[in-house]
Design a protein around this motif. Structure first.
Motif: not given
Length: 263
Positions: A138-167
């Motif tokens: 749970p300490c090294f789950l998925q994380e994704l970075e989105v840039q727009s325009p390229p080189g400028t951060i627009a936001g992130y997608v971070v996986q949350n730990w859950d035993p049953f559901l994708p979050k």
């Protein structure tokens, strides 16, 4: 980080996908403030290339059929067309990584996906590092970075730990939580669409969804191609819409990369 040298010129990886090239095969009322995810920028101040997203509340993502992958079973770089609700292409996306990552680390592989407009100008860059995809870490789950325009951060997608559901949590450029994405317990989606709901932070209200469309028995068994739909409020900040596109790529790789998924 993607280099800003791509701005203002066509990246060679997009040359086969430009026009003129060969043809390619809310339920409950929100009880939370919406200022974190609603569009507040004047249209003239939007990131270049994202102006068109300002008008959209539905985005279709169609993965291209790879003949070599379908016949031989070798994992190839993913390519996508991003369309509006009328089926008109708005952007196209090309995955960059190496053969080792694609074939040995397939669902958890690192990648850079470059998204360009119909003029071949790169407008969004999606970066995914190699990370774990298991509730046991749970300490090294998925994380994704989105840039727009390229080189400028627009936001992130971070996986949350859950035993049953994708979050997942959608974050803005300052890493402030903005929205949640919650998937179903079973993502196999036998003969039906699979919906990942987009919710407010308290998970009380659903404001949209990311759907993996059922594409038929033959496609789902013999290829990895997938069709996705993103439905969000039209006044969602365009930067967050760009992050939602990144979230769709992550969901595809995590849950639908294997050819037997989706049956």
């Amino acid at each position: 980080m993607a280099s800003q040298e791509f701005q203002g010129q066509t990246n060679p990886i997009f040359k086969d996908y430009l026009p003129g090239s060969s043809d390619l095969s809310g339920q409950n009322k929100s009880v939370e403030p919406t200022s974190l995810w609603k569009q507040t920028s004047h249209p003239h101040n939007l990131p270049p290339g994202l102006e068109y997203l300002n008008q959209l509340d539905q985005i279709i993502i169609h993965q291209q059929v790879e003949l070599l992958e379908a016949i031989v079973g070798t994992e190839t770089s993913s390519k996508y067309e991003i369309k509006n609700h009328l089926g008109q292409r708005v952007y196209f996306a090309v995955e960059e990584n190496d053969c080792f990552d694609r074939n040995l680390c397939s669902p958890i592989r690192s990648f850079t996906i470059r998204i360009a407009d119909n003029m071949g100008q790169e407008v969004i860059t999606v970066n995914r590092p190699l990370r774990c995809n298991s509730c046991l870490f749970p300490c090294f789950l998925q994380e994704l970075e989105v840039q727009s325009p390229p080189g400028t951060i627009a936001g992130y997608v971070v996986q949350n730990w859950d035993p049953f559901l994708p979050k997942f949590t959608i974050q803005n450029e300052s890493k402030e939580d903005v929205l949640k994405i919650i998937g179903p317990y079973a993502t196999c989606g036998c003969f039906e669409d699979v919906d990942f709901e987009v919710k407010t932070l308290n998970e009380m209200s659903t404001i949209g969804k990311i759907s993996k469309y059922w594409s038929g028995f033959v496609n789902n068994v013999f290829t990895n191609t997938a069709n996705f739909g993103i439905q969000v409020p039209v006044d969602l900040d365009v930067r967050i819409k760009a992050v939602m596109i990144g979230a769709c790529f992550l969901i595809d790789l995590m849950f639908f990369e294997n050819s037997l998924d989706g049956l």
